[in-house]
Design a protein around this motif. Structure first.
Motif, PDB file in Angstrom:
ATOM      1  N   MET A   3       1.049  -1.275   0.346  1.00 28.76           N
ATOM      2  CA  MET A   3       0.451  -0.079  -0.017  1.00 28.76           C
ATOM      3  C   MET A   3       1.021   1.292  -0.206  1.00 28.76           C
ATOM      4  SD  MET A   3      -3.081  -0.828  -0.216  1.00 28.76           S
ATOM      5  CE  MET A   3      -2.904  -2.639  -1.187  1.00 28.76           C
ATOM      6  N   ALA A   4       2.605   0.866   0.244  1.00 29.48           N
ATOM      7  CA  ALA A   4       3.056   2.325   0.586  1.00 29.48           C
ATOM      8  C   ALA A   4       2.839   3.060  -1.257  1.00 29.48           C
ATOM      9  CB  ALA A   4       4.077   2.420   0.219  1.00 29.48           C
ATOM     10  N   VAL A 190      -4.426 -23.092  12.729  1.00 26.49           N
ATOM     11  CA  VAL A 190      -2.789 -24.253  11.829  1.00 26.49           C
ATOM     12  C   VAL A 190      -3.011 -23.351  10.101  1.00 26.49           C
ATOM     13  CG1 VAL A 190      -1.175 -25.812  11.450  1.00 26.49           C
ATOM     14  CG2 VAL A 190      -2.935 -26.076  13.075  1.00 26.49           C
ATOM     15  N   SER A 191      -3.411 -23.619  10.132  1.00 21.27           N
ATOM     16  CA  SER A 191      -3.205 -22.894   8.519  1.00 21.27           C
ATOM     17  C   SER A 191      -3.269 -21.717   8.322  1.00 21.27           C
ATOM     18  CB  SER A 191      -4.685 -23.221   7.459  1.00 21.27           C
ATOM     19  OG  SER A 191      -5.044 -24.973   7.250  1.00 21.27           O
ATOM     20  N   LEU A 192      -3.882 -20.638   8.960  1.00 19.91           N
ATOM     21  CA  LEU A 192      -4.281 -19.537   9.152  1.00 19.91           C
ATOM     22  C   LEU A 192      -2.867 -18.863   9.393  1.00 19.91           C
ATOM     23  CD1 LEU A 192      -7.936 -18.386  10.304  1.00 19.91           C
ATOM     24  CD2 LEU A 192      -6.711 -18.267   8.039  1.00 19.91           C
ATOM     25  N   LEU A 193      -2.226 -19.745  10.734  1.00 19.64           N
ATOM     26  CA  LEU A 193      -1.061 -19.475  11.072  1.00 19.64           C
ATOM     27  C   LEU A 193       0.068 -19.169  10.198  1.00 19.64           C
ATOM     28  CD1 LEU A 193      -0.732 -20.443  14.818  1.00 19.64           C
ATOM     29  CD2 LEU A 193      -0.754 -18.287  14.312  1.00 19.64           C
ATOM     30  N   LEU A 194      -0.117 -20.454   9.347  1.00 17.70           N
ATOM     31  CA  LEU A 194       0.674 -20.917   8.281  1.00 17.70           C
ATOM     32  C   LEU A 194       1.283 -19.566   6.739  1.00 17.70           C
ATOM     33  CD1 LEU A 194       1.349 -24.464   7.517  1.00 17.70           C
ATOM     34  CD2 LEU A 194       2.589 -23.258   8.876  1.00 17.70           C
ATOM     35  N   LEU A 195      -0.383 -19.934   6.483  1.00 15.13           N
ATOM     36  CA  LEU A 195      -0.887 -18.165   5.989  1.00 15.13           C
ATOM     37  C   LEU A 195       0.081 -16.868   5.916  1.00 15.13           C
ATOM     38  CD1 LEU A 195      -2.042 -17.246   3.275  1.00 15.13           C
ATOM     39  CD2 LEU A 195      -3.920 -16.803   4.758  1.00 15.13           C
ATOM     40  N   LEU A 196      -0.173 -16.426   7.449  1.00 16.00           N
ATOM     41  CA  LEU A 196       0.741 -15.353   8.134  1.00 16.00           C
ATOM     42  C   LEU A 196       2.160 -15.514   8.094  1.00 16.00           C
ATOM     43  CD1 LEU A 196       0.023 -12.822   9.383  1.00 16.00           C
ATOM     44  CD2 LEU A 196       0.129 -14.262  11.637  1.00 16.00           C
ATOM     45  N   GLY A 197       2.787 -16.757   8.364  1.00 16.96           N
ATOM     46  CA  GLY A 197       4.319 -16.785   7.656  1.00 16.96           C
ATOM     47  C   GLY A 197       4.525 -17.313   6.396  1.00 16.96           C
ATOM     48  N   VAL A 198       3.551 -17.098   5.871  1.00 15.07           N
ATOM     49  CA  VAL A 198       4.401 -17.445   4.630  1.00 15.07           C
ATOM     50  C   VAL A 198       3.549 -15.787   3.621  1.00 15.07           C
ATOM     51  CG1 VAL A 198       3.713 -17.981   1.800  1.00 15.07           C
ATOM     52  CG2 VAL A 198       3.757 -19.268   3.776  1.00 15.07           C
ATOM     53  N   TRP A 199       2.827 -15.109   4.472  1.00 17.34           N
ATOM     54  CA  TRP A 199       2.591 -13.935   4.172  1.00 17.34           C
ATOM     55  C   TRP A 199       3.414 -13.038   4.165  1.00 17.34           C
ATOM     56  CZ3 TRP A 199      -1.592 -11.280   2.193  1.00 17.34           C
ATOM     57  CH2 TRP A 199      -1.769  -9.593   2.752  1.00 17.34           C
ATOM     58  N   ILE A 277      -5.791 -16.252 -11.176  1.00 22.12           N
ATOM     59  CA  ILE A 277      -6.679 -15.882 -10.043  1.00 22.12           C
ATOM     60  C   ILE A 277      -4.960 -14.782 -10.435  1.00 22.12           C
ATOM     61  CG2 ILE A 277      -5.986 -16.066  -7.633  1.00 22.12           C
ATOM     62  CD1 ILE A 277      -7.563 -18.149  -7.678  1.00 22.12           C
ATOM     63  N   VAL A 278      -4.008 -15.050 -10.132  1.00 22.90           N
ATOM     64  CA  VAL A 278      -2.853 -14.344 -10.137  1.00 22.90           C
ATOM     65  C   VAL A 278      -2.987 -12.714 -10.943  1.00 22.90           C
ATOM     66  CG1 VAL A 278      -0.182 -13.428 -10.317  1.00 22.90           C
ATOM     67  CG2 VAL A 278      -1.769 -15.510  -8.645  1.00 22.90           C
ATOM     68  N   MET A 279      -3.266 -13.521 -12.691  1.00 22.98           N
ATOM     69  CA  MET A 279      -3.136 -12.590 -13.390  1.00 22.98           C
ATOM     70  C   MET A 279      -4.517 -11.470 -13.412  1.00 22.98           C
ATOM     71  SD  MET A 279      -0.243 -12.958 -15.288  1.00 22.98           S
ATOM     72  CE  MET A 279      -1.096 -11.618 -16.551  1.00 22.98           C
ATOM     73  N   VAL A 280      -5.876 -12.282 -13.270  1.00 23.82           N
ATOM     74  CA  VAL A 280      -6.857 -12.003 -12.829  1.00 23.82           C
ATOM     75  C   VAL A 280      -6.695 -10.391 -11.810  1.00 23.82           C
ATOM     76  CG1 VAL A 280      -9.465 -11.644 -13.087  1.00 23.82           C
ATOM     77  CG2 VAL A 280      -8.264 -12.901 -14.245  1.00 23.82           C
ATOM     78  N   ALA A 281      -6.489 -11.209 -10.401  1.00 25.75           N
ATOM     79  CA  ALA A 281      -6.581 -10.518  -9.698  1.00 25.75           C
ATOM     80  C   ALA A 281      -5.865  -9.010 -10.028  1.00 25.75           C
ATOM     81  CB  ALA A 281      -6.260 -10.593  -8.580  1.00 25.75           C
ATOM     82  N   GLY A 282      -4.338  -9.133 -10.392  1.00 29.35           N
ATOM     83  CA  GLY A 282      -3.425  -8.239 -10.272  1.00 29.35           C
ATOM     84  C   GLY A 282      -1.881  -8.905  -9.987  1.00 29.35           C
ATOM     85  N   ALA A 283      -1.343  -8.860 -10.878  1.00 29.87           N
ATOM     86  CA  ALA A 283       0.273  -9.680 -10.494  1.00 29.87           C
ATOM     87  C   ALA A 283       0.556  -9.398  -9.389  1.00 29.87           C
ATOM     88  CB  ALA A 283       0.701  -9.703 -11.915  1.00 29.87           C
ATOM     89  N   GLY A 284       1.583  -9.468  -8.850  1.00 24.90           N
ATOM     90  CA  GLY A 284       2.108  -8.527  -8.002  1.00 24.90           C
ATOM     91  C   GLY A 284       1.246  -7.851  -6.818  1.00 24.90           C
ATOM     92  N   ARG A 285       0.208  -8.112  -6.516  1.00 25.21           N
ATOM     93  CA  ARG A 285      -0.384  -7.513  -5.826  1.00 25.21           C
ATOM     94  C   ARG A 285      -1.284  -8.513  -4.603  1.00 25.21           C
ATOM     95  NH1 ARG A 285      -2.358  -2.287  -6.320  1.00 25.21           N
ATOM     96  NH2 ARG A 285      -1.861  -0.652  -8.023  1.00 25.21           N
ATOM     97  N   ARG A 286      -0.197  -8.018  -3.338  1.00 22.79           N
ATOM     98  CA  ARG A 286      -0.788  -9.922  -2.486  1.00 22.79           C
ATOM     99  C   ARG A 286      -1.589  -9.786  -1.945  1.00 22.79           C
ATOM    100  NH1 ARG A 286       2.491  -8.257   1.456  1.00 22.79           N
ATOM    101  NH2 ARG A 286       4.187  -8.302  -0.146  1.00 22.79           N
ATOM    102  N   LEU A 287      -2.025  -8.670  -2.051  1.00 23.77           N
ATOM    103  CA  LEU A 287      -3.922  -8.680  -1.169  1.00 23.77           C
ATOM    104  C   LEU A 287      -4.931  -8.924  -1.826  1.00 23.77           C
ATOM    105  CD1 LEU A 287      -5.324  -8.270   1.622  1.00 23.77           C
ATOM    106  CD2 LEU A 287      -5.566  -5.907   0.565  1.00 23.77           C
ATOM    107  N   ALA A 288      -4.932  -8.431  -2.853  1.00 26.62           N
ATOM    108  CA  ALA A 288      -5.852  -9.322  -4.127  1.00 26.62           C
ATOM    109  C   ALA A 288      -5.978 -10.194  -4.677  1.00 26.62           C
ATOM    110  CB  ALA A 288      -5.454  -7.911  -5.596  1.00 26.62           C
ATOM    111  N   VAL A 289      -4.841 -10.881  -4.778  1.00 26.02           N
ATOM    112  CA  VAL A 289      -4.604 -12.788  -4.811  1.00 26.02           C
ATOM    113  C   VAL A 289      -4.913 -13.138  -3.803  1.00 26.02           C
ATOM    114  CG1 VAL A 289      -2.561 -14.129  -5.344  1.00 26.02           C
ATOM    115  CG2 VAL A 289      -2.614 -12.317  -7.140  1.00 26.02           C
ATOM    116  N   VAL A 290      -4.491 -13.115  -2.786  1.00 21.78           N
ATOM    117  CA  VAL A 290      -5.063 -13.343  -1.526  1.00 21.78           C
ATOM    118  C   VAL A 290      -6.763 -13.678  -1.864  1.00 21.78           C
ATOM    119  CG1 VAL A 290      -5.601 -13.558   0.602  1.00 21.78           C
ATOM    120  CG2 VAL A 290      -3.040 -13.592  -0.669  1.00 21.78           C
TER     121      VAL A 290
END
Lengths: 628, 292, 271
Positions: A3-4, A190-199, A277-290
């Motif tokens: 968002m910066a 557990v999954s959410l924590l892993l997602l947070l870690g990957v994030w 998913i990645v291309m339509v949401a917006g390549a390089g935009r993590r939040l949109a892709v998730v």
């Protein structure tokens, strides 16, 4: 953090408060906190501690969604940041799932090891696939991965070595010994924590030299190389990290459904779906892709029969987005909110360029000026460069005294840029020696010469135009980074310290230029003159002694070029730097330089003070073409 | 010997896909990931005409080719032409979109059931020197030979064909010579569609069933063949097709099913990785004389 | 006939946010050779590309033989009588010499196939070397032969005007001399040409009038003979270097090349 980019001129005040907040809540603290959470929370998780908010099958669907969000982050890192296509991501997910499945079912190990093993296997497979493919253009990774995906599905995973026929592999959620957890709600945490870690790992990638290198490679490999980034190595690194994340995602998915085989659930349509998913949401935009990944996998699971149609729609959207707005929906929405600034054409060239930043002069320079006044800073003796049969630089000798501006002129194809490449270490010299402050450097690598204090600009290459001004200043310090890739991924203290230092230096440079308002703008929104001055300032941010400039006035309006001449004199007079300058604009050279060399067809044909050069007969011939 | 012949016949069909990939790549520097899926989608058209309406195979086949050509043309007009100046990787992603779109439609309408297309000609065949070759294999060989020769002649001897080649060498210079860039682009993609349908029609008797993604193996074979041949070389694509077909048949014949089922697909992966490591320009690529 | 064959008015163009041409006016009268000169990045090649139709004009107009072609495709302009010798020659390397010429005659062959053989014979007569190598792939030709092929490929369609982009770039000096002979011969046929050239001596010897471009603006336009030497030097960024040297070049131009062209003209059958 992404968002910066949003912070533009208008919201400067909000940005300032944000800055204060990020200082308090540093990247590293976030990382440490998550590690602590994982450590403390995991043992506390039991079925009994879970509130029964939803039915088990809802938790099940959420588990799948979270796993796919991790997969989407994984592909986004590769496709969104680095611009490399993987069409076989499902194969990587499957590799991870099989790895964890074999670990937990056949070897009776804990799921913790299963997940770790999944990441290792995913990374290893990606490395092996990427090694031959990534030396070449982006297309080849697509070819290799599409074949890999299908080979996994129809052949490799059916091998008796892995699954005992097409029976597949059961995926136990083994906590320890024979203790299993079957509750989907527990697994969701557990999954959410892993997602947070990957994030967070992904955030770390973006905030360190890794992400800057990836994104520069995506935009233009030549620019990346000019900033000293080993392109192939970083592409391979991106795919390997992506593979590790994909392996983890696959294992998470597998442990959710409890059983995987060659076709379920990781078939080739999943690979395509992830690309969509990645291309339509917006390549390089993590939040949109998730968000898109969660939406895509959760929504159809609540409404029967929607799944096939959502795929049709997704494929259609992919063609539509790629055609009309290749940066994806998130980017489109972003631009609707704040339309990109159209550059004022009239102002082009008439504008006043800011003075170059008063960055601290290099320490080395002072001592060399004191102790070795009569040794030239740069001394080239009898240098030749040959390409095949062509002699591009032929027995050239020149010297650049410390604290001077020396010009190098000559017609197109005279070998000026090749000479620069040889001095900075991009091409090998056939013979001759190059010394910097009396020390011979012709056998050193490009980055070693850079660390001795040589910085150079490239003709027509310039900056990473998709990155912000600030990111370009950070990028310019790429070769100074003292931390390893692992340290960067986990934001270990050394990486965090170095990045803080880089940011400080970048902010200093921006403040010195008075470009605070533009700090977070993509460079492409700046005018040509502004870009040029940022480019030169980028060279200075690493405190070099010798600055090699390749055609800094190219594409500038006359007024801007005059302005540039003044800035170049600043480099010498106010900043104490030494400059070697290639220019087509002869008046600029005659005005600015203390001494001028003239190169034609690889040979020095003249040298002297500007006034002598202007009167030299052979120089005139070189410029107007030999008499025909 | 039988293995070699089987390999050559399968390889000649891979060569058709490889020709389509190479043609598009040569002309536009885009890798068409939908090269086999277009024809797979339109094969349902053949099935519908032949089994529901009991029309002869040839009618269904022609309908399939026409439909595939139309898909190629529409895709070119709606997507490719608008992306003339876009980065080639982005355009390649658009072909992934087309691939997904056709596959998704197949899944939405035809998933779960296996469809059978009637054979093109009577079953049976002829034995020559101990090698059995079925009539549909003869048909495949004949058609592939004709198409390859016809395409080569068209590109070499007609004005338009020469313009296509010139455009592949240098699209801007070709346009400056007065050749019609838009029509050349349309021709390329229409031809890609037609070749796709033809390849799928010819390999269908060997595969035997029609289901979504049933011809992924065909695409993999064609892609590998194109890469082996050099991506931008049409003769290379043809030779690459035959080579890949033979290697595949040999691998299939000599590797036991249990260790690695469908070992031929894994063999393709190994071939591709090997080619990229040792000779990324392929057998005939880059020798075709392009001055950068 | 007052109107020029090619008329460019107020042309603005560029890439993205960057304006490269800031309102360029240019006339190429029939039968004349106009040279566009300027430094690297002055916009010479872009101007030629906008006239060709490869780069779109933002505003302004391009008229060919009285017809506004600003919005038409490059191939349409070729049909209207424009021909090109692109920068770097850009012969089609995988095609043979004769196939290259056939592609060059694409518009002509569609209009009138019978004239093709006649034109082909003329090109071979002008460039006997090409006839010798008609079956060779163009990539195997030497630099000078490729230059001939590129010129022949432009001439074969019987154009009204030929646009030539940097013909001498990247050629050895001896080849440049050959090429100059070829182009002077073509010029003596009375063909209209628009030329972009970095090698000023080469360019001035070919052109009747000059157009000096600086940073996307025309700073001089008119006869080469009355070109102010001092100003030429200044605008081309070589400052006071010029002195009397170029005057010599220009003086020579008015006499010697004419003779040379007449000599060469013997090998070119007039149209």
């Amino acid at each position: 953090m992404t968002m910066a980019e949003d912070a533009g001129v208008v919201v400067a005040s909000r940005e300032r408060t944000e800055k204060r907040r990020t200082r308090f809540w540093t990247d590293r603290q976030a990382n440490v906190l998550v590690a602590a959470l994982l450590f403390v929370a995991l043992p506390l998780l039991t079925e009994h501690a879970m509130p029964k908010l939803l039915e088990q099958h809802h938790y099940f669907n959420l588990d799948v969604g979270v796993a796919m969000a991790v997969a989407a982050i994984s592909l986004n890192l590769l496709l969104g940041y680095t611009g490399q296509i993987s069409l076989g991501h499902a194969g990587l997910l499957a590799a991870g799932a099989f790895a964890s499945g074999i670990m937990t079912s056949r070897w009776h190990a804990s799921m913790v090891f299963g997940l770790l093993f999944a990441m290792v296997v995913g990374a290893a497979v990606a490395f092996v696939l990427g090694l031959p493919a990534l030396r070449l253009s982006g297309l080849y990774l697509g070819i290799v991965t599409v074949i890999f995906g299908l080979a996994m599905q129809s052949s490799i995973l059916r091998s008796s070595l892995l699954s005992g026929g097409s029976a597949g592999v059961p995926m136990f959620r083994r906590v320890w010994g024979s203790t299993m957890t079957t509750d989907n709600a527990v697994f969701l945490v557990v999954s959410l924590l892993l997602l947070l870690g990957v994030w967070l790992v992904d955030v770390n990638v973006v905030n360190t030299r890794l992400g800057r290198a990836f994104r520069t490679i995506r935009e233009n490999e030549a620019v990346a190389a000019a900033f000293g980034i080993p392109v192939t190595r970083y592409k391979l690194l991106a795919f390997t990290i992506s593979g590790a994340m994909a392996g983890l995602a696959g294992a998470m998915y597998g442990h959710t459904i409890g059983f995987v085989n060659n076709e379920k659930p990781f078939d080739s349509t999943m690979s395509l779906m992830l690309v969509i998913i990645v291309m339509v949401a917006g390549a390089g935009r993590r939040l949109a892709v998730v968000f898109a990944a969660l939406l895509f996998w959760l929504f159809p699971s609540f409404i029967e029969g929607l799944h096939q149609w959502s795929y049709v729609l997704g494929a259609f959207l992919l063609m539509a987005t790629v055609r009309t707005h290749p940066d994806g929906i998130a980017d489109m929405l972003h631009h609707m909110r704040r339309p990109p600034r159209a550059d004022a054409d009239a102002a082009d060239g008439e504008e006043e360029l800011p003075a170059l930043p008063q960055l601290p002069a290099p320490v080395r320079a002072l001592e060399s000026v004191v102790s070795l006044t009569d040794t030239p800073l740069l001394d080239v003796r009898g240098m030749s460069v040959r390409f095949g049969g062509l002699t591009a630089v032929d027995d050239v000798s020149l010297s650049v005294p410390a604290g001077s501006v020396v010009g190098l002129i000559g017609p197109n194809g005279a070998g000026k840029s090749t000479l620069f490449n040889a001095i900075s270490g991009l091409v090998r010299t056939e013979s001759g020696q190059i010394s910097l402050r009396g020390k011979e450097i012709q056998d050193l690598r490009c980055d070693q010469r850079a660390s001795l204090g040589i910085a150079r600009s490239f003709q027509h290459v310039g900056l990473a135009r998709d990155l912000s001004v600030r990111e370009n200043f950070l990028l310019a310090q790429h070769q100074l980074a003292p931390y390893s890739d692992i340290e960067a991924l986990l934001m270990l203290p050394r990486a965090a310290r170095a990045e803080a230092e880089f940011r400080e230096r970048a902010d200093q440079a921006i403040a010195a230029l008075g470009f605070e308002e533009m700090a977070h703008m993509p460079v492409r929104n700046l005018s040509g003159g502004q870009q040029r001055i940022v480019e030169i300032a980028c060279l200075l941010v690493t405190a070099p002694e010798l600055v090699l400039l390749d055609e800094p006035s190219a594409g500038m309006a006359p007024a801007a070029a005059e302005n540039l001449a003044a800035r170049l004199r600043d480099l010498r007079d106010a900043l104490g730097r030494t400059v070697l300058l290639i220019e087509h604009n002869v008046p600029l050279v005659l005005d600015t330089c203390d001494y001028v060399y003239v190169l034609d067809a690889g040979r020095l044909i003249a040298e002297g003070a500007p006034a002598e050069i202007a009167a030299n007969r052979s120089v005139i011939d070189a410029y107007f073409g030999a008499a025909v | 010997m039988q293995v070699l012949v089987v390999g050559l016949i399968a390889g000649s069909i891979y060569a058709l896909i490889a020709l389509g990939i190479a043609l598009v790549y040569k002309a536009t520097r885009v890798l068409n990931f939908a090269q086999a899926e277009i024809g797979t989608g339109t094969l349902y058209f053949t099935w519908w005409l032949c089994t529901r309406h009991h029309l002869p195979w040839i009618v269904g086949a022609l309908a399939s080719i026409a439909a595939a050509t139309a898909i190629g043309l529409v895709f070119e007009a709606l997507v490719i032409r608008k992306m003339m100046t876009a980065p080639r990787v982005t355009v390649t992603v658009a072909t992934i979109g087309l691939f997904s779109f056709v596959l998704a439609l197949e899944l939405a309408f035809f998933a779960g059931t296996i469809y059978l297309v009637p054979p093109p000609i009577h079953p049976g065949g002829v034995r020559i020197g101990g090698v059995f070759v079925s009539w549909s294999q003869w048909l495949a060989l004949g058609v592939v030979g004709l198409v390859a020769l016809g395409l080569a002649a068209f590109l070499r001897y007609t004005d338009f064909g020469l313009a296509v080649q010139a455009s592949a060498d240098d699209p801007v210079a070709a346009q400056l010579m007065g050749t019609p860039r838009a029509r050349i682009s349309a021709f390329t993609w229409g031809m890609a569609g037609a070749l796709s349908a033809l390849a799928v029609l010819l390999i269908e008797p060997t595969v035997g069933v029609l289901s979504p993604g049933a011809f992924n193996g065909l695409f993999i074979g064609g892609l590998t063949a194109a890469l082996v041949g050099g991506l931008n070389s049409l003769p290379g694509a043809f030779i690459g097709g035959l080579a890949v077909g033979v290697v595949e048949a040999e691998v299939k014949a000599h590797l036991s099913f249990n260790v690695i089922p469908s070992s031929n697909v894994t063999a393709m992966l190994v071939i591709v990785l090997g080619v990229l490591l040792l000779r990324p320009q392929g057998l005939l690529g880059a020798t075709a004389g392009r001055r950068a | 006939m007052s109107a020029a064959l090619l008329e460019v008015r107020g042309l603005r163009a560029g890439f993205g946010a960057q304006t490269i041409l800031h309102g360029v006016d240019l006339d190429v009268p029939e039968g004349k050779v106009v040279g566009i000169f300027g430094l690297n990045g002055a916009g010479k090649s872009v101007l030629l590309k906008v006239i060709a139709g490869v780069v779109p004009a933002w505003s302004g107009s391009v008229c060919l033989a009285g017809e506004d072609v600003t919005r038409t495709s490059p191939e349409r302009r070729v049909q209207r009588g424009m021909a090109h010798v692109p920068q770097g020659r850009q012969v089609f390397g995988s095609l043979t010499v004769e196939q290259n010429l056939r592609v060059g005659a694409y518009a002509l062959r569609r209009r009138d196939k019978s004239r093709y053989d006649e034109r082909l014979a003329q090109v071979y007569e002008t460039f006997p070397k090409l006839a010798e190598r008609r079956r060779q792939p163009a990539v195997t030709l030497s630099g000078g032969e490729q230059a001939m092929l590129a010129v022949g490929r432009a001439l074969i369609g019987d154009p009204k005007i030929v646009l030539i982009d940097e013909p001498s770039a990247g050629l050895a000096p001896s080849v440049v001399e050959d090429l100059l002979g070829v182009l002077l011969a073509v010029r003596s046929l009375g063909l209209t040409m628009l030329l972009v050239e970095q090698n000023i001596r080469f360019g001035l010897r070919l052109s009747d009038s000059a157009c000096l471009l600086q940073r996307g603006r025309v700073v001089y336009s008119g006869d080469t003979a009355s070109l102010d030497q001092e100003r030429l030097g200044t605008y081309l960024g070589v400052g006071r270097l010029l002195a009397d040297d170029l005057t010599k070049g220009l003086g020579a131009k008015s006499t010697q090349p004419r003779r040379a062209s007449r000599r060469k003209a013997a090998t070119v059958s007039s149209t």
